[in-house]
Write an enzyme that holds these catalytic residues in place. Structure first.
Site, PDB file in Angstrom:
ATOM      1  N   GLU A  79       0.821  -1.218   0.000  1.00 40.04           N
ATOM      2  CA  GLU A  79       0.000   0.000   0.000  1.00 40.04           C
ATOM      3  C   GLU A  79       0.852   1.264   0.000  1.00 40.04           C
ATOM      4  O   GLU A  79       0.436   2.304  -0.482  1.00 40.04           O
ATOM      5  CB  GLU A  79      -0.920   0.027   1.232  1.00 40.04           C
ATOM      6  CG  GLU A  79      -2.303  -0.482   0.946  1.00 40.04           C
ATOM      7  CD  GLU A  79      -3.283  -0.289   2.111  1.00 40.04           C
ATOM      8  OE1 GLU A  79      -4.381  -0.822   2.012  1.00 40.04           O
ATOM      9  OE2 GLU A  79      -2.957   0.377   3.113  1.00 40.04           O
ATOM     10  N   HIS A 100       9.244 -26.615  -1.091  1.00 40.86           N
ATOM     11  CA  HIS A 100       8.711 -27.777  -1.803  1.00 40.86           C
ATOM     12  C   HIS A 100       7.592 -27.378  -2.752  1.00 40.86           C
ATOM     13  O   HIS A 100       6.882 -28.225  -3.273  1.00 40.86           O
ATOM     14  CB  HIS A 100       8.233 -28.817  -0.781  1.00 40.86           C
ATOM     15  CG  HIS A 100       9.325 -29.240   0.149  1.00 40.86           C
ATOM     16  ND1 HIS A 100      10.039 -30.407  -0.012  1.00 40.86           N
ATOM     17  CD2 HIS A 100       9.867 -28.616   1.226  1.00 40.86           C
ATOM     18  CE1 HIS A 100      10.972 -30.492   0.936  1.00 40.86           C
ATOM     19  NE2 HIS A 100      10.877 -29.407   1.698  1.00 40.86           N
ATOM     20  N   LYS A 117     -14.250  -0.068  -3.766  1.00 43.27           N
ATOM     21  CA  LYS A 117     -15.316   0.267  -2.806  1.00 43.27           C
ATOM     22  C   LYS A 117     -16.428   1.042  -3.499  1.00 43.27           C
ATOM     23  O   LYS A 117     -17.605   0.798  -3.273  1.00 43.27           O
ATOM     24  CB  LYS A 117     -14.749   1.122  -1.660  1.00 43.27           C
ATOM     25  CG  LYS A 117     -13.881   0.363  -0.677  1.00 43.27           C
ATOM     26  CD  LYS A 117     -13.559   1.247   0.505  1.00 43.27           C
ATOM     27  CE  LYS A 117     -12.482   0.624   1.363  1.00 43.27           C
ATOM     28  NZ  LYS A 117     -11.921   1.562   2.327  1.00 43.27           N
TER      29      LYS A 117
END
Ligand code: PA5
Length: 425
Positions: A277, A298, A412
């Site tokens: 951010e 792995h 948003k």
């Protein structure tokens, strides 16, 4: 302080390497409050303020919760969530029997997760810590409505005594509700953004309920912030910030944060928000990713070793483990493991880390090593202060405002419009 070891990155540096003059200027900009977003730099001086103001009340609230409840439901998302979870998982990965269980909700919109949490909570006594600076973030607001209903059903007129609100000092829906209903509330200061708020009540109340010694965390953070003000290439925050910006400019656009303690997983999530951010804007920025070693050797190990050479890794290593366990000797040696018998698990882990470092460097992956004395309150405070300080310096070196997040608003806006929120366009 943490210690940064750049020896595993040196061979990848170009020209004269990381530019500490840029780090010095960025540090000066940060400390003098003359840079973009300087009204959000209150986190540097906050630990001392916290010690003298809210800390006693946070500890008292945590004691009340611990004495009466089997669980604390922490409601929050992003900067109002990740720090507390990172701290608790790092320092209390497996809760002691006497500690309340900490549930994190409101960090998504999954009905399944919410219902599973409610089932798990059952009829246990619980308290709620709702954390939201704005008070309007959809995910925590929805969860809070649901848990308020549960509290009312369980405790009737006493439900309000079980709600602790961490929010803005004066403004916002949540502050208004807290005043109206008499909930005990704690402050998210105006000059501290969500991703820099873990050492405010946002992180400290859940941590204290989980049994973490938050007084020690704050005492150590006061010392760390002072020490990190050092204006010198000896400052680990300069070393990390200057090295990562140098590597970025040399074509390494992805940073992988790794650790050999599985309990570090949510600290890495916190770190990803902090750096993602702060730096990912204006069309630039290092992409922050994370791995858990040795498990991810792995899986992601293949890509790190031989994939596109755009990655450098920053590895957090604790000098000493808190516990020791020697690998047993077995006479029959049917599994062929006697070559490690008698060795401590932490010694084996440390040798594995050295082996991985050597392999990755030879595969073309620069390695920055971040050494921390122990996985305890002091180590946590050291990591938080180091990463926050380095983030501010690194952001200013890159030329962005490290303290805003305009990109977070885009989804948003769409979501509120699609959900039919009054006034949303
Ligand atoms: O860093 C940030 O600003 C965000 O991650 C916020 O913390 C997050 O969106 C939650 O916001 P609020 O605390 O207002 O509910």
């Amino acid at each position: 302080m943490v210690r940064v070891d750049l020896s595993g990155a040196k061979q990848f540096f170009k020209g004269s390497g990381p530019d500490f003059e840029l780090a010095r200027q960025a540090h000066e900009t940060l400390a003098s409050g003359t840079g973009a977003g300087s009204d959000f730099t209150g986190w540097m001086a906050f630990p001392r303020y916290m010690k003298e103001h809210e800390l006693d009340r946070i500890v008292a609230a945590a004691e009340t919760i611990r004495s009466r409840s089997k669980a604390l439901v922490v409601i929050g998302i992003g900067g109002s969530y990740l720090g507390a979870r990172g701290a608790i998982e790092l320092l209390r990965p497996i809760p002691a029997k006497e500690d309340p269980q900490i549930f994190f909700v409101g960090n998504g919109l999954s009905a399944d997760y919410l219902c599973d949490t409610l089932d798990r909570l059952g009829d246990a006594d619980f308290d709620v810590n709702v954390i939201s600076k704005s008070g309007t973030t959809l995910e925590p607001a929805v969860a809070f409505r649901i848990f308020r209903e549960k509290l009312a059903q369980k405790y009737g007129a006493d439900a309000d005594k079980h709600i602790f609100a961490t929010t803005d000092a004066a403004r916002g829906v949540l502050k208004g509700l807290a005043n109206e209903n008499g909930w005990e509330s704690f402050v998210i200061p105006d000059d501290i953004g969500g991703r820099f708020s873990v050492l405010t009540a946002v992180g400290l109340l859940p941590m204290a309920v989980a049994g973490i010694d938050v007084r020690k965390v704050i005492d150590c953070a006061i010392e760390e912030m002072e020490a990190l003000d050092l204006r010198s290439p000896e400052n680990p925050a300069w070393q990390y910030a200057a090295a990562r910006q140098h590597l970025y400019r040399s074509g390494y656009g992805v940073e992988i944060l790794g650790c050999y303690e599985p309990s570090f997983r949510f600290m890495a999530e916190w770190w990803k928000q902090l750096y993602g951010e702060s730096e990912g804007k204006d069309g630039i920025g290092i992409f922050p990713a994370s791995v858990e070693f040795t498990a991810d050797l792995h899986s992601m190990g293949q890509y790190i070793q031989e994939g596109a050479r755009i990655i450098y890794e920053s590895i957090v290593r604790f000098d000493r483990s808190l516990r020791s366990y020697a690998i047993p000797f077995e006479q029959a040696n049917a599994d062929g493991l006697n070559y490690v018998a008698g060795r401590n698990m932490s010694e084996v882990s440390s040798i594995a880390a050295d082996a991985v470092k050597e392999a990755h460097i030879s595969g073309g992956v620069p390695n920055i090593q971040i050494n921390v004395p122990r996985r305890d309150e002091a180590g946590f405070a050291a990591l938080v202060c180091f990463f926050e300080m380095a983030c501010g310096i690194s952001g200013y070196i890159s030329g962005v405002n490290p303290f805003n997040q305009p990109g977070v608003e885009a989804y948003k806006k769409n979501m509120f419009r699609m959900l039919g929120k009054p006034g949303a366009v």
